[in-house]
Design a protein around this motif. Structure first.
Motif, PDB file in Angstrom:
ATOM      1  N   LEU A 201       0.830  -1.214   0.000  1.00  0.00           N
ATOM      2  CA  LEU A 201       0.000   0.000   0.000  1.00  0.00           C
ATOM      3  C   LEU A 201       0.859   1.256   0.000  1.00  0.00           C
ATOM      4  O   LEU A 201       0.557   2.219  -0.718  1.00  0.00           O
ATOM      5  N   ALA A 202       1.930   1.263   0.795  1.00  0.00           N
ATOM      6  CA  ALA A 202       2.820   2.434   0.830  1.00  0.00           C
ATOM      7  C   ALA A 202       3.478   2.649  -0.533  1.00  0.00           C
ATOM      8  O   ALA A 202       3.622   3.792  -0.983  1.00  0.00           O
ATOM      9  N   ASN A 203       3.881   1.570  -1.197  1.00  0.00           N
ATOM     10  CA  ASN A 203       4.453   1.705  -2.538  1.00  0.00           C
ATOM     11  C   ASN A 203       3.411   2.227  -3.521  1.00  0.00           C
ATOM     12  O   ASN A 203       3.719   3.050  -4.378  1.00  0.00           O
ATOM     13  N   ASP A 204       2.170   1.756  -3.395  1.00  0.00           N
ATOM     14  CA  ASP A 204       1.106   2.305  -4.242  1.00  0.00           C
ATOM     15  C   ASP A 204       0.892   3.787  -3.943  1.00  0.00           C
ATOM     16  O   ASP A 204       0.721   4.596  -4.865  1.00  0.00           O
ATOM     17  N   ALA A 205       0.897   4.157  -2.675  1.00  0.00           N
ATOM     18  CA  ALA A 205       0.722   5.572  -2.308  1.00  0.00           C
ATOM     19  C   ALA A 205       1.843   6.422  -2.901  1.00  0.00           C
ATOM     20  O   ALA A 205       1.601   7.546  -3.348  1.00  0.00           O
ATOM     21  N   ASP A 206       3.052   5.880  -2.927  1.00  0.00           N
ATOM     22  CA  ASP A 206       4.195   6.558  -3.535  1.00  0.00           C
ATOM     23  C   ASP A 206       3.903   6.858  -5.009  1.00  0.00           C
ATOM     24  O   ASP A 206       4.161   7.960  -5.496  1.00  0.00           O
ATOM     25  N   GLN A 207       3.332   5.897  -5.694  1.00  0.00           N
ATOM     26  CA  GLN A 207       2.986   6.089  -7.106  1.00  0.00           C
ATOM     27  C   GLN A 207       1.764   7.002  -7.263  1.00  0.00           C
ATOM     28  O   GLN A 207       1.715   7.829  -8.178  1.00  0.00           O
TER      29      GLN A 207
END
Length: 183
Positions: free
Chosen positions: A121-127
């Motif tokens: 989720l954090a990686n998705d939020a980064d994107q």
């Protein structure tokens, strides 16, 4: 307290370091701190949508995910082909005398491994943070985002991230401002 104060000054430098990828877009500008704030806020929202996540871990992970860039700078994918950064060394030096240094290191390691639900989720939020910027630029007429949006959208891993991105793509960047507009 002196080591923590030095850490705060070091992290504060992220406000002054510009993310390098915007030069290739031909428009836009964002500091690492601005990006990290937006990523953390997206995680804050995600944590309220999905009750099965560790809220504190998710938001904290987003907050520190680019902290090493205070020492390494921001390297985009082209620069990474020719330059090597040692993020683990930067994190180690940045946190070595901090009582909660292991917390920062563990969060960054988990984010980078991308294996847990929070890390995905954090990686998705980064994107998604980048998608918001690209969508705004597209809406105001910039041409670069047309090439980049499909690439960045394809990086999303979670259903929640994909749903958020779809809604972003279907919404004008200034729709919130114009809602209920009257003179």
């Amino acid at each position: 307290m002196k080591q923590i104060t030095n850490l705060l000054f070091e992290v504060r430098i992220l406000k002054d370091i510009v993310r390098s990828g915007y030069a290739f877009l031909g428009s836009g500008k964002e500091s690492i701190a601005e990006h990290s704030f937006m990523t953390a806020f997206i995680c804050f929202a995600m944590a309220r949508i999905d009750p099965d996540i560790n809220k504190e871990k998710l938001v904290s992970m987003a907050l520190v995910h680019d902290i090493a860039e205070a020492r390494t700078g921001d390297f985009n994918y082209v620069e990474k082909k020719y330059s090597i950064t040692d993020e683990p060394k930067a994190i180690s030096h940045l946190t070595q005398h901090i009582p909660f240094g292991d917390d920062i290191k563990n969060l960054v390691d988990e984010f980078n491994s991308g294996e847990t639900k929070e890390a995905k989720l954090a990686n998705d939020a980064d994107q998604i943070s980048f998608i918001l910027e690209l969508k705004k630029m597209k809406d105001i007429g910039a041409k670069g985002p047309e090439k980049w949006l499909p690439v960045v959208l394809d990086r999303l891993q979670t259903d929640l991230g994909k749903k958020m991105a779809q809604s972003i793509m279907e919404t004008g960047w200034d729709e919130w401002w114009m809602k209920d507009y009257s003179e």
